[in-house]
Design a protein around this motif. Structure first.
Motif, short mmCIF file in Angstrom:
data_model
loop_
_atom_site.label_atom_id
_atom_site.label_comp_id
_atom_site.label_asym_id
_atom_site.label_seq_id
_atom_site.Cartn_x
_atom_site.Cartn_y
_atom_site.Cartn_z
N PHE A 40 0.83 -1.20 0.00
CA PHE A 40 0.00 0.00 0.00
C PHE A 40 0.87 1.26 0.00
CE2 PHE A 40 -4.03 -2.09 1.19
CZ PHE A 40 -3.56 -3.30 1.67
N TYR B 284 0.25 5.38 1.18
CA TYR B 284 -0.59 6.39 1.81
C TYR B 284 0.13 7.73 1.76
CZ TYR B 284 -3.77 2.96 3.92
OH TYR B 284 -4.71 1.97 4.14
N GLN C 175 0.19 11.68 3.70
CA GLN C 175 -0.23 12.42 4.89
C GLN C 175 0.10 13.90 4.73
OE1 GLN C 175 1.75 11.44 8.65
NE2 GLN C 175 -0.17 11.72 9.75
N GLY D 289 -4.73 12.85 9.06
CA GLY D 289 -4.51 11.40 9.03
C GLY D 289 -3.98 10.98 7.69
N LEU D 290 -3.84 9.68 7.51
CA LEU D 290 -3.30 9.14 6.26
C LEU D 290 -4.42 8.92 5.25
CD1 LEU D 290 -1.11 8.45 8.46
CD2 LEU D 290 -0.53 6.49 7.05
N PHE E 147 -5.40 6.98 1.67
CA PHE E 147 -5.05 5.86 0.80
C PHE E 147 -4.83 6.32 -0.63
CE2 PHE E 147 -5.05 1.71 -0.96
CZ PHE E 147 -5.92 1.71 -2.05
N LYS F 260 -3.01 0.28 -3.94
CA LYS F 260 -2.57 -0.97 -3.35
C LYS F 260 -2.25 -1.98 -4.45
CE LYS F 260 -7.31 -2.78 -2.83
NZ LYS F 260 -8.37 -3.21 -1.86
N LEU G 135 3.88 14.01 3.05
CA LEU G 135 4.63 12.88 3.58
C LEU G 135 4.02 11.60 3.03
CD1 LEU G 135 6.95 12.33 5.56
CD2 LEU G 135 5.28 12.37 7.42
N PHE H 129 3.90 7.38 2.83
CA PHE H 129 4.22 6.16 3.56
C PHE H 129 3.89 4.94 2.72
CE2 PHE H 129 5.25 7.79 7.68
CZ PHE H 129 4.54 8.95 7.82
N PHE I 174 -1.02 -3.45 9.57
CA PHE I 174 -0.13 -2.88 8.58
C PHE I 174 1.20 -2.55 9.24
CE2 PHE I 174 -2.83 -1.26 4.90
CZ PHE I 174 -3.89 -2.10 5.17
N PHE J 297 4.26 0.00 8.56
CA PHE J 297 4.56 1.18 7.77
C PHE J 297 6.06 1.44 7.71
CE2 PHE J 297 0.56 3.25 6.77
CZ PHE J 297 -0.33 2.60 7.59
N GLY J 298 6.48 2.03 6.60
CA GLY J 298 7.83 2.55 6.51
C GLY J 298 7.93 3.86 7.27
N PRO J 299 9.14 4.42 7.35
CA PRO J 299 9.37 5.64 8.12
C PRO J 299 8.87 6.90 7.44
CG PRO J 299 11.38 4.95 7.07
CD PRO J 299 10.38 3.87 6.79
#
Lengths: 113, 113
Positions: free
Chosen positions: B34, B36, B38, B43-44, B46, B49, B88, B90, B101, B103-105
């Protein structure tokens, strides 16, 4: 159709206090997940609720607990707050079945002094 | 253990130029992938995917992502960047038998006029 809603938006607490955050999922969703997002980092999974039970849990201490109600809404409780608990707490909802994306709320910003 | 890497903290691109945000993952099995986005104090949201099938996935706002199983990568792309794409981003993975999930940084994208 309202998306995922969270309350409150912001919260300031002191060390040792307890806090409750609330989440209403997107209409029709049956699963709620909670994430902690520290400043400058990706969200970290806390736990997930489905059918009013905790189904999966991340690497968070027992101070973090939750609840899901029959209408699928959820609460996140944190006891004995630490300075390190300061973060954005995100709630996400989804359908349990299938390869479904999660829909996120705007988050609750918790500051612990 | 599952992990997601986003090797670039920051990506700068000129408006109108193509953009790429990189993501690699380390999981066992065949994960769902996925992306996302931000925006500040939000919030994140979508974007897209990958579950199975065509390696090129198209998503919201003109974004697409390319899945490469041999390189365990899932890079986000857009043919022509807009200033409003600055945010940002993700990358996240989810295992088919799991629900949470990872998540990456995050990668901060700056699209400059």
């Amino acid at each position: 159709d309202a998306g995922v809603t969270q309350s409150p938006t912001h919260l300031i607490k002191t060390r040792g206090q307890q806090v409750t955050l609330r989440c209403s999922p997107k209409s029709g969703h049956d699963t709620v997940s909670w994430y902690q997002q520290a400043l400058g980092q990706g969200p970290q999974f806390i736990f997930q609720y489905y059918e009013e039970e905790e189904r999966q849990r991340g690497n968070f201490p027992d101070r973090f607990s939750g609840h899901q109600f029959p209408n699928y809404s959820s609460e996140l409780n944190v006891n004995a707050l630490l300075l390190g608990d300061s973060a954005l707490y995100l709630c996400a909802s989804s359908f349990r079945r299938g390869a479904n994306e999660q829909f996120f709320g705007p988050g609750t910003r918790l500051t612990v002094l | 253990a599952q992990s997601v890497a986003q090797p670039e903290d920051q990506v700068n691109v000129a408006e109108g130029n193509p953009l790429t945000v990189k993501c690699t993952y380390s999981v066992s099995g065949n994960p769902y992938l996925f992306w996302y986005v931000q925006y500040p104090n939000r919030g994140l949201q979508f974007l897209l995917k990958y579950i199975t099938g065509d390696n090129l996935v198209k998503g919201s706002y003109g974004f697409e992502a390319e899945f490469n199983k041999s390189q365990t990568s899932f890079h986000l792309k857009k043919p022509s960047a807009l200033v409003s794409d600055s945010a940002l981003y993700f990358c996240a993975v989810r295992l088919p038998y799991g629900q949470n999930f990872v998540f990456g940084p995050g990668t901060r994208l700056s699209a400059l006029p």
